[in-house]
Scaffold this motif. Structure first.
Motif, PDB file in Angstrom:
ATOM      1  N   ALA A  32      10.655  11.601   1.701  1.00 40.46           N
ATOM      2  CA  ALA A  32      10.544  12.774   2.585  1.00 40.46           C
ATOM      3  C   ALA A  32      11.133  14.204   1.910  1.00 40.46           C
ATOM      4  CB  ALA A  32      10.986  12.609   3.956  1.00 40.46           C
ATOM      5  N   ASP A  33      10.549  15.152   1.699  1.00 40.26           N
ATOM      6  CA  ASP A  33      11.126  16.303   1.247  1.00 40.26           C
ATOM      7  C   ASP A  33      11.826  16.132  -0.232  1.00 40.26           C
ATOM      8  OD1 ASP A  33      10.103  17.576   3.448  1.00 40.26           O
ATOM      9  OD2 ASP A  33      12.076  17.018   4.436  1.00 40.26           O
TER      10      ASP A  33
ATOM     11  N   SER B 184       1.540   7.725  11.580  1.00 37.97           N
ATOM     12  CA  SER B 184       2.959   8.450  11.473  1.00 37.97           C
ATOM     13  C   SER B 184       3.724   7.482  10.650  1.00 37.97           C
ATOM     14  CB  SER B 184       3.544   8.847  12.773  1.00 37.97           C
ATOM     15  OG  SER B 184       3.937   7.669  13.440  1.00 37.97           O
ATOM     16  N   ILE B 185       4.711   8.283   9.989  1.00 32.89           N
ATOM     17  CA  ILE B 185       5.633   7.515   8.990  1.00 32.89           C
ATOM     18  C   ILE B 185       7.043   7.964   9.591  1.00 32.89           C
ATOM     19  CG2 ILE B 185       6.784   7.352   6.783  1.00 32.89           C
ATOM     20  CD1 ILE B 185       3.679   7.827   5.806  1.00 32.89           C
ATOM     21  N   THR B 186       7.901   7.055   9.868  1.00 33.74           N
ATOM     22  CA  THR B 186       9.014   7.423  10.620  1.00 33.74           C
ATOM     23  C   THR B 186      10.167   6.911   9.705  1.00 33.74           C
ATOM     24  OG1 THR B 186       9.300   5.646  12.167  1.00 33.74           O
ATOM     25  CG2 THR B 186       8.721   7.869  12.756  1.00 33.74           C
TER      26      THR B 186
ATOM     27  N   VAL C  64      13.970  10.296  -2.203  1.00 33.30           N
ATOM     28  CA  VAL C  64      13.174   8.908  -2.197  1.00 33.30           C
ATOM     29  C   VAL C  64      14.226   8.151  -1.710  1.00 33.30           C
ATOM     30  CG1 VAL C  64      12.245   7.136  -3.468  1.00 33.30           C
ATOM     31  CG2 VAL C  64      11.963   9.650  -4.131  1.00 33.30           C
ATOM     32  N   SER C  65      14.099   7.248  -0.764  1.00 32.16           N
ATOM     33  CA  SER C  65      14.769   6.142  -0.128  1.00 32.16           C
ATOM     34  C   SER C  65      14.367   4.855  -0.560  1.00 32.16           C
ATOM     35  CB  SER C  65      14.730   6.185   1.399  1.00 32.16           C
ATOM     36  OG  SER C  65      15.211   7.320   1.779  1.00 32.16           O
ATOM     37  N   VAL C  66      14.893   4.041  -1.074  1.00 31.82           N
ATOM     38  CA  VAL C  66      14.505   2.721  -1.613  1.00 31.82           C
ATOM     39  C   VAL C  66      15.273   1.461  -0.803  1.00 31.82           C
ATOM     40  CG1 VAL C  66      14.369   1.154  -3.653  1.00 31.82           C
ATOM     41  CG2 VAL C  66      14.107   3.593  -3.968  1.00 31.82           C
ATOM     42  N   GLY C  67      14.379   0.499  -0.209  1.00 28.83           N
ATOM     43  CA  GLY C  67      14.901  -0.577   0.521  1.00 28.83           C
ATOM     44  C   GLY C  67      15.428  -1.545  -0.384  1.00 28.83           C
TER      45      GLY C  67
ATOM     46  N   PHE D 165       0.775  -1.098   0.025  1.00 28.65           N
ATOM     47  CA  PHE D 165       0.037   0.063  -0.047  1.00 28.65           C
ATOM     48  C   PHE D 165       0.825   1.233  -0.030  1.00 28.65           C
ATOM     49  CE2 PHE D 165      -2.589  -3.244   1.975  1.00 28.65           C
ATOM     50  CZ  PHE D 165      -3.922  -3.063   1.451  1.00 28.65           C
ATOM     51  N   LYS D 166       0.314   2.323  -0.651  1.00 26.06           N
ATOM     52  CA  LYS D 166       0.952   3.697  -0.608  1.00 26.06           C
ATOM     53  C   LYS D 166       0.335   4.380   0.317  1.00 26.06           C
ATOM     54  CE  LYS D 166       2.267   7.680  -3.336  1.00 26.06           C
ATOM     55  NZ  LYS D 166       2.082   8.392  -4.638  1.00 26.06           N
ATOM     56  N   VAL D 167       0.820   4.843   1.375  1.00 27.54           N
ATOM     57  CA  VAL D 167       0.096   5.495   2.415  1.00 27.54           C
ATOM     58  C   VAL D 167       1.135   6.734   2.800  1.00 27.54           C
ATOM     59  CG1 VAL D 167      -0.394   3.302   3.742  1.00 27.54           C
ATOM     60  CG2 VAL D 167       1.726   4.134   4.118  1.00 27.54           C
ATOM     61  N   THR D 168       0.019   7.773   3.271  1.00 31.19           N
ATOM     62  CA  THR D 168       0.386   8.929   3.590  1.00 31.19           C
ATOM     63  C   THR D 168      -0.005   9.092   5.122  1.00 31.19           C
ATOM     64  OG1 THR D 168      -1.396  10.060   2.755  1.00 31.19           O
ATOM     65  CG2 THR D 168       0.524  10.048   1.471  1.00 31.19           C
TER      66      THR D 168
END
Length: 103
Positions: free
Chosen positions: A43-44, A100-102, A47-50, A12-15
């Motif tokens: 964020a800002d 929240s997203i951390t 993009v961070s990809v795992g 899921f793409k979540v905000t």
């Protein structure tokens, strides 16, 4: 800020402050839940990809309700044989509020 998270085998793409209808989870209404299988986060503009998961990233949410989806009609027929079968199905979902997203 958004994240792509794996919830019960589905992505899921979540905000933040978004409602998600995930496959049924075995939790009480009002329970808090953390999803640590974050595949991608933004964020800002960064993009961070795992590979495959982001280390230390977490999405927390709250279970609001357990609901059923719309009815799906399954109709089977074989022509000229007199065979007709009609079934219905309603899938169980859990309504989750993303708090929240951390990263």
């Amino acid at each position: 800020m958004y994240a792509i998270v794996n919830i019960a085998g589905k992505q899921f793409k979540v905000t933040q402050d978004q409602f998600v209808y995930a496959p049924k989870l075995d939790l009480e209404t009002g329970a808090s839940i953390d999803f640590d299988q974050v595949l991608l986060a933004e964020a800002d503009g960064t993009v961070s990809v795992g590979a495959p998961l982001l280390a230390g990233a977490k999405v927390s949410g709250k279970v609001l309700d357990h609901v059923k989806g719309d009815k799906v009609i399954v109709f089977k027929k074989k022509r000229r044989k007199g065979y007709k079968k009609k079934n219905g199905h309603r899938q169980d979902f859990t309504k989750v509020l993303i708090e929240s997203i951390t990263i």
